[in-house]
Scaffold this motif. Structure first.
Motif, PDB file in Angstrom:
ATOM      1  N   ASN A 163     -21.018  15.748  96.252  1.00 16.36           N
ATOM      2  CA  ASN A 163     -21.927  16.365  96.224  1.00 16.36           C
ATOM      3  C   ASN A 163     -22.342  16.961  97.770  1.00 16.36           C
ATOM      4  N   LEU A 164     -21.489  17.432  98.734  1.00 10.54           N
ATOM      5  CA  LEU A 164     -21.553  17.926  99.813  1.00 10.54           C
ATOM      6  C   LEU A 164     -20.477  19.040 100.296  1.00 10.54           C
ATOM      7  N   LYS A 165     -20.918  20.157 100.865  1.00 10.56           N
ATOM      8  CA  LYS A 165     -19.879  21.001 101.269  1.00 10.56           C
ATOM      9  C   LYS A 165     -19.991  21.078 102.646  1.00 10.56           C
ATOM     10  N   THR A 166     -21.367  21.249 103.024  1.00  7.31           N
ATOM     11  CA  THR A 166     -21.671  21.664 104.441  1.00  7.31           C
ATOM     12  C   THR A 166     -22.702  20.813 105.341  1.00  7.31           C
ATOM     13  N   VAL A 167     -22.342  20.402 106.515  1.00  4.21           N
ATOM     14  CA  VAL A 167     -23.433  19.556 107.302  1.00  4.21           C
ATOM     15  C   VAL A 167     -23.911  20.487 108.523  1.00  4.21           C
ATOM     16  N   ILE A 168     -24.946  20.828 108.552  1.00  5.10           N
ATOM     17  CA  ILE A 168     -25.635  21.724 109.472  1.00  5.10           C
ATOM     18  C   ILE A 168     -26.530  20.855 110.585  1.00  5.10           C
ATOM     19  N   ILE A 169     -26.142  20.907 111.706  1.00  5.55           N
ATOM     20  CA  ILE A 169     -26.776  20.174 112.724  1.00  5.55           C
ATOM     21  C   ILE A 169     -27.540  20.850 113.692  1.00  5.55           C
TER      22      ILE A 169
END
Length: 257
Positions: free
Chosen positions: A104-110
């Motif tokens: 359930n994760l495609k992208t981590v935005i920091i």
């Protein structure tokens, strides 16, 4: 005749554009850099305490994670340590699960700093108190993290808190469809009622100012679960001494000794 040939060419090009094969999504090809080993040892206590074999497994898990999840920086340039701390935050909670990755994760935005409910992080923005969140709606399959909060979670090794781990635990909680503090994917049914009774008692202690578990854990069951997991992975022996039943339940969830 020339008109007919031109028409046939156009029709052929249109046909090709409609029937051409779909382009496969780009797969990352991240390779572990030699100096990453040093960064992990210097900054990730969980990794530092592993034996040689488990360290190798941890590094392979990090590589797999980075090959599947895109990490994007907003208003700053990503550094190797940023990438490694995100990956470590992801792997630590699931290290006891063989080769598990987050479906359930495609992208981590920091973001460079803490942010508010409107996702504003500029210096003039008000109410910047959020260190991370798991997205939904247009942010489904995305996570947003504050770079400052991410680093603080690994720099301070005595505060029983870690924003990165907190948010990845929310993702694990969401595996059954809801972030509700009831880890159905991690506990068998016979232990769920025991878990709920324990959560109720511990949240009551927090709200009566009679607990060393972070106050945020008293706001809801879902936040209690994430806060308790931070404590479990950051200060496991202290949790075992002060909250033995909670420690045992979480140990049953994560199968990490």
């Amino acid at each position: 005749m020339l008109y007919i040939i031109s028409t046939l060419i156009i029709l052929f090009l249109v046909y090709k554009s409609i029937t051409k094969e779909k382009v496969e999504p780009k797969i990352n090809t991240v390779e572990i850099q030699e100096h990453w080993y040093t960064l992990l040892e210097e900054n990730v206590l969980f990794y530092k305490q592993l034996n040689t074999e488990d360290r190798l497994h941890f590094k392979k898990r990090i590589q797999t994670f980075l090959n599947r999840v895109e990490i994007v920086a907003v208003d700053f340039e990503l550094e190797d340590l940023d990438i490694l701390l995100v990956a470590a935050s992801a792997i630590i909670p699931v290290f006891g699960f063989n080769n598990f990755m987050y479906p359930n994760l495609k992208t981590v935005i920091i973001y460079p700093d803490y942010f508010n409910e409107d996702l504003e992080f500029a210096a003039k923005s008000k109410n910047k108190i959020i260190g991370g969140l798991v997205g939904n709606g247009r942010f489904e399959n995305k996570m947003i993290l504050s770079r400052r909060a991410l680093h603080h979670g690994f720099t301070n090794k005595t505060d029983k808190g870690n924003t990165g781990i907190h948010e990845f635990v929310h993702l694990l909680d969401k595996l059954d469809g809801n972030i509700d503090g009831i880890p159905k994917a991690l506990l068998d049914n016979k232990n769920l009622l025991v878990w709920l009774d324990l959560v109720h008692d511990k949240m009551e202690d927090i709200n009566n100012d009679d607990s060393d578990i972070r106050n945020y854990g008293g706001t809801s069951k879902e936040e209690f679960f994430a806060v308790a997991c931070e404590y479990f992975f950051e200060r496991p022996m202290l949790l075992k001494r002060k909250h033995p039943k909670l420690y045992q339940m979480l140990d049953d969830c994560f199968t990490v000794d």
